[in-house]
Scaffold this motif. Structure first.
Motif, mmCIF file in Angstrom:
data_model
loop_
_atom_site.group_PDB
_atom_site.id
_atom_site.type_symbol
_atom_site.label_atom_id
_atom_site.label_comp_id
_atom_site.label_asym_id
_atom_site.label_seq_id
_atom_site.Cartn_x
_atom_site.Cartn_y
_atom_site.Cartn_z
ATOM 1 N N LEU A 284 0.829 -1.301 -0.028
ATOM 2 C CA LEU A 284 -0.127 -0.018 -0.097
ATOM 3 C C LEU A 284 0.978 1.189 -0.038
ATOM 4 O O LEU A 284 0.460 2.405 -0.163
ATOM 5 C CB LEU A 284 -1.010 -0.096 1.065
ATOM 6 N N HIS A 285 2.098 1.084 0.328
ATOM 7 C CA HIS A 285 3.135 2.298 0.425
ATOM 8 C C HIS A 285 3.494 2.617 -1.243
ATOM 9 O O HIS A 285 3.870 1.972 -2.068
ATOM 10 C CB HIS A 285 4.473 1.956 1.107
ATOM 11 N N SER A 286 3.613 3.857 -1.621
ATOM 12 C CA SER A 286 4.300 4.278 -2.656
ATOM 13 C C SER A 286 5.822 4.317 -2.246
ATOM 14 O O SER A 286 6.183 5.190 -1.298
ATOM 15 C CB SER A 286 3.799 5.625 -3.295
ATOM 16 N N PRO A 287 6.812 3.564 -2.932
ATOM 17 C CA PRO A 287 8.289 3.639 -2.583
ATOM 18 C C PRO A 287 8.823 5.056 -2.812
ATOM 19 O O PRO A 287 9.397 5.327 -1.898
ATOM 20 C CB PRO A 287 8.905 2.961 -3.906
ATOM 21 N N GLU A 288 8.401 5.856 -3.495
ATOM 22 C CA GLU A 288 8.879 7.298 -3.712
ATOM 23 C C GLU A 288 8.319 7.969 -2.461
ATOM 24 O O GLU A 288 9.103 8.805 -1.893
ATOM 25 C CB GLU A 288 8.311 8.100 -4.878
ATOM 26 N N GLU A 289 7.047 7.867 -2.030
ATOM 27 C CA GLU A 289 6.588 8.781 -0.992
ATOM 28 C C GLU A 289 7.245 8.222 0.341
ATOM 29 O O GLU A 289 7.723 9.060 1.193
ATOM 30 C CB GLU A 289 5.238 8.522 -0.661
ATOM 31 N N ALA A 290 7.658 6.865 0.200
ATOM 32 C CA ALA A 290 8.267 6.404 1.875
ATOM 33 C C ALA A 290 9.885 6.931 1.916
ATOM 34 O O ALA A 290 10.130 7.349 2.722
ATOM 35 C CB ALA A 290 8.346 4.893 1.504
#
Length: 370
Positions: A284-290
């Motif tokens: 559910l995570h966006s890697p970029e946002e993380a």
């Protein structure tokens, strides 16, 4: 048991977990030893699931199966066990029911039902109660012969309490939500006791030969942000803060600590400050946002392909890998990422499709001259 082990031939995941720059991102996947493998069913035979966990020889054999099948493609083994061995050590009966999953015949119902007091007052000796896990770890470490490091693990206090109160898996979480909103202090007291057991259990796994440890908070996402701060975060932080000094007290070197708070995407910023080296991300995570949320903190991210992509085409797997490589900024950073799925391998996955996933990671992250 003899705790002298062969030197590591592949320490990639340990270097990456400590935040070092590495030649390629290390790879392992949750539930990599399990029922999707035909050899698992052969080795398991007529034994039930918990019998396999309690038999060091079987546990060791199952742990090694993916290492042997995918030789050269994955960079860590994870001991074949279960998060629910801690409730068992606390005196609760847990059965694995075919096609249903774990079942507690006598779950905790209210703090007044007598069983709560019994569990709270029980003097739990995890060194004795869970000795079979440590034996399996030492045996497996010997058999690995330095091929890859071995990961130990435990369930997070919140997730374990969910099972202990619900009596098994659930979609409604009625019983545990009753506890946190009706009996918050009793809930916290039991979570604290579980946290203390987790620290000792993980420390003894390291003593037995585990080289990294992961804390699985599989039901973290069932909590609201404010409830996460009350009923999950303090206890995850307790483990991260108390395990290193406990290891030092035992004369052991520190090991990288991984936390996997599944579904708690809203808490990533807070999780970064708990004291873990690695944070596992679900899909559910966006890697970029993380990566943006982590910022310049020395945190390594782990994940996070949707396990369901393994049911899809090879083109879909390639696209997913490309998105991760780009999202985690691998080409620029060469650090800060351990490849995994966003949760465990799901049933009926074709092992050859998982092999293709591993191969694509290698192909798309290969460094010039490697």
């Amino acid at each position: 048991m003899d705790h002298s082990f062969a030197p590591l031939k592949n320490d990639l995941i340990i270097r990456a977990a400590w935040g070092q720059k590495v030649e390629r991102p290390p790879i392992w996947v949750m539930r990599q030893a399990g029922r999707y493998l035909p050899e698992y069913h052969q080795a398991k035979g007529t034994h039930d699931f918990f019998e396999c966990c309690r038999d060091p020889e079987i546990s060791s054999t199952l742990t090694l199966q993916p290492i042997e099948r995918f030789a050269g493609l994955i960079d860590a083994a994870i001991i074949f066990s279960d998060i629910l061995v801690i409730p068992q050590a606390m005196g609760m009966t847990v059965e694995m029911v075919d096609k249903k999953g774990p079942h507690f015949p006598n779950p905790l119902r209210t703090p007044d039902d007598g069983q709560y007091a019994e569990v709270m007052n029980r003097d739990v000796d995890v060194s004795k109660e869970l000795d079979y896990v440590y034996k399996a770890i030492t045996m497996t470490r010997k058999k690995l012969d330095g091929r890859v490091p071995l990961i130990g693990f435990c369930g997070a206090p919140w997730t374990l309490l969910c099972y202990m109160v619900e009596g098994g898996g659930t979609k409604m979480f009625k019983e545990i939500k009753t506890w946190i909103y009706k009996y918050p202090e009793e809930t916290k007291a039991l979570l604290q006791k579980i946290s203390e057991l987790c620290v000792e259990y993980l420390a003894l796994q390291v003593k037995a030969g585990a080289q990294l440890v992961q804390v699985f908070d599989s039901w973290a996402g069932e909590l609201s942000p404010s409830s996460f701060k009350k009923f999950s975060q303090p206890y995850l932080a307790y483990i991260a803060q108390h395990l290193p000094p406990r290891l030092e007290e035992m004369g052991l070197e520190p090991v990288p600590m991984i936390v996997f708070p599944k579904g708690a995407w809203y808490a990533l910023n807070d999780v970064c400050d708990m004291g873990y080296n690695v944070i596992g991300l679900d899909w559910l995570h966006s890697p970029e946002e993380a990566v943006k949320i982590v910022g310049d903190r020395p945190i390594v991210l782990q994940g996070n392909a949707d396990p369901g992509v393994l049911y899809g085409s090879h083109a879909s797997i390639t696209e997913t890998v490309q998105e991760m490589v780009k999202g985690f900024g691998w080409a620029e950073r060469k650090q800060g990422w351990i490849v995994n799925l966003g949760h465990g391998i799901t049933p009926f996955v074709n092992p050859e499709d998982l092999r293709f996933y591993f191969q694509e990671i290698h192909r798309l992250t290969k460094t010039e001259g490697q």
